[in-house]
Write a protein that holds these residues in place. Sequence first.
Motif, PDB file in Angstrom:
ATOM      1  N   SER A  38      40.811  40.137  27.699  1.00 25.75           N
ATOM      2  CA  SER A  38      40.540  41.564  27.901  1.00 25.75           C
ATOM      3  C   SER A  38      39.503  41.759  29.004  1.00 25.75           C
ATOM      4  CB  SER A  38      40.028  42.201  26.607  1.00 25.75           C
ATOM      5  OG  SER A  38      40.898  41.936  25.561  1.00 25.75           O
ATOM      6  N   SER A  39      38.486  40.921  29.000  1.00 22.65           N
ATOM      7  CA  SER A  39      37.447  41.038  30.035  1.00 22.65           C
ATOM      8  C   SER A  39      38.045  40.791  31.409  1.00 22.65           C
ATOM      9  CB  SER A  39      36.327  40.026  29.783  1.00 22.65           C
ATOM     10  OG  SER A  39      35.760  40.227  28.514  1.00 22.65           O
ATOM     11  N   ASP A 146      31.443  30.743  34.632  1.00 25.57           N
ATOM     12  CA  ASP A 146      29.989  30.792  34.804  1.00 25.57           C
ATOM     13  C   ASP A 146      29.260  29.964  33.755  1.00 25.57           C
ATOM     14  OD1 ASP A 146      29.213  32.965  32.488  1.00 25.57           O
ATOM     15  OD2 ASP A 146      31.112  33.454  33.439  1.00 25.57           O
ATOM     16  N   SER A 178      34.452  36.867  34.614  1.00 29.53           N
ATOM     17  CA  SER A 178      34.304  38.322  34.519  1.00 29.53           C
ATOM     18  C   SER A 178      32.838  38.701  34.650  1.00 29.53           C
ATOM     19  CB  SER A 178      34.844  38.823  33.177  1.00 29.53           C
ATOM     20  OG  SER A 178      36.228  38.589  33.124  1.00 29.53           O
TER      21      SER A 178
HETATM   22  P1  GDP Z   1      39.841  38.200  24.380  1.00 33.12           P
HETATM   23  O1  GDP Z   1      39.773  38.122  22.890  1.00 33.12           O
HETATM   24  O2  GDP Z   1      40.547  37.021  24.958  1.00 33.12           O
HETATM   25  O3  GDP Z   1      40.364  39.495  24.917  1.00 33.12           O
HETATM   26  O4  GDP Z   1      38.338  37.993  24.915  1.00 33.12           O
HETATM   27  P2  GDP Z   1      37.257  39.086  25.349  1.00 33.12           P
HETATM   28  O5  GDP Z   1      37.530  39.561  26.729  1.00 33.12           O
HETATM   29  O6  GDP Z   1      37.113  40.096  24.245  1.00 33.12           O
HETATM   30  O7  GDP Z   1      35.953  38.161  25.470  1.00 33.12           O
HETATM   31  C1  GDP Z   1      35.493  37.395  24.379  1.00 33.12           C
HETATM   32  C2  GDP Z   1      34.001  37.163  24.555  1.00 33.12           C
HETATM   33  O8  GDP Z   1      33.772  36.378  25.723  1.00 33.12           O
HETATM   34  C3  GDP Z   1      33.200  38.463  24.754  1.00 33.12           C
HETATM   35  O9  GDP Z   1      31.973  38.323  24.078  1.00 33.12           O
HETATM   36  C4  GDP Z   1      33.006  38.535  26.254  1.00 33.12           C
HETATM   37  O10 GDP Z   1      31.839  39.236  26.618  1.00 33.12           O
HETATM   38  C5  GDP Z   1      32.896  37.057  26.629  1.00 33.12           C
HETATM   39  N1  GDP Z   1      33.372  36.812  28.002  1.00 33.12           N
HETATM   40  C6  GDP Z   1      34.573  37.165  28.515  1.00 33.12           C
HETATM   41  N2  GDP Z   1      34.685  36.779  29.799  1.00 33.12           N
HETATM   42  C7  GDP Z   1      33.516  36.159  30.121  1.00 33.12           C
HETATM   43  C8  GDP Z   1      33.020  35.535  31.337  1.00 33.12           C
HETATM   44  O11 GDP Z   1      33.662  35.460  32.389  1.00 33.12           O
HETATM   45  N3  GDP Z   1      31.774  34.965  31.257  1.00 33.12           N
HETATM   46  C9  GDP Z   1      31.033  34.991  30.111  1.00 33.12           C
HETATM   47  N4  GDP Z   1      29.830  34.394  30.132  1.00 33.12           N
HETATM   48  N5  GDP Z   1      31.462  35.579  28.967  1.00 33.12           N
HETATM   49  C10 GDP Z   1      32.687  36.174  28.974  1.00 33.12           C
END
Ligand code: GDP
Length: 228
Positions: A38-39, A146, A178
Motif C-alpha cells: 500500500s505504501s 532503506d 516509500s
Molecule cells: P501492506 O500490508 O503490504 O500494504 O504494507 P503497508 O504499506 O501497510 O506497510 C506496512 C508497514 O511497513 C507500515 O508500518 C509502513 O509504514 C512500513 N513501510 C512501508 N514501506 C516502507 C518503506 O519503504 N520503508 C520503511 N522503513 N517502512 C515502510
Amino acid sequence: MSLFQNATYIASAHHLQDLPPPREPEIAFAGRSNSGKSSAINTLANRARLAFVSKTPGRTQTINLFRLAGGGILADLPGYGYAKVPDAMRRHWEETLSGYLQTRASLCGLALIMDARHPLTERDEIMLAWFRPTARPIHVLLTKADKLSRTEATAALQRVRERLSRLGSDYTAQLFSSLRRTGVEEAEAVFSGWLAGRVSDPPAAPASGHKKAPGQRGKPGAKRLKCD
Ligand code: GDP
C-alpha cells in the motif's frame, strides 16, 4: 505528472465475477501482508491514502481497482501470507488470486512487492508460479530498502534477479523505498512501458511445455504486448 498520480477509485471486487469487464490494460500489485504494497502504491501515486496502509496485516480483502489518469487500471490485490486469516478466507483468496492472475485478459503485468529483507518467500514463489504461464512481465519492487545497508540491498537485489532470470526474460527487479521515495522513476518507466504495450526485450521462446494463455503476446520476437 507521475503515472499513478490522480488515479481514481473505481470498484472493489470480492469475487472474480464482480470485476468490471477487462476493457483497459491493467497492472496488478500483489505482495505479502505488510510487505509495503500500500505504501508503494501511495508513493507512486504521490498520495497519502490511495491504497489503505494498514496497521492490521491481512485486512484489505478485496481487489481494489483504480483508473489511471493517462488510461489503464491499477488493481491492488489483497495481501497474502498473514497467519491469522481463517482457513475458509484463505482458500477463497487462493482461488480468487490464482483465477485472477491466470485469466484476467486485460492484465499487462504483475508488480510483485517484497520486503527487501525477506524476499522470495514460499508464497511469493506461488504467485510467480501462478502468473508464469501467462508469459506476461513481472516487476519486483524490493521495498523498505532503506532498512538495509547498501551492501545488503545490492545482495538482495542480485539474489532476486538471479532467481527471476531463471524463470523468464521479462522478469525484472529493483530496490524501492516509500520512506525515502527512492526507485520511483525506475518503477514508473517499467509500468508505463507495460501500459503503452512495450516490452523491454524481445521475448525468449516460451519454455517447453508452456501453454499460451488467452490474450498473451503473439509471435516470439513481437514488440507489442497485447493485453485484451
Ligand atoms: P501492506 O500490508 O503490504 O500494504 O504494507 P503497508 O504499506 O501497510 O506497510 C506496512 C508497514 O511497513 C507500515 O508500518 C509502513 O509504514 C512500513 N513501510 C512501508 N514501506 C516502507 C518503506 O519503504 N520503508 C520503511 N522503513 N517502512 C515502510
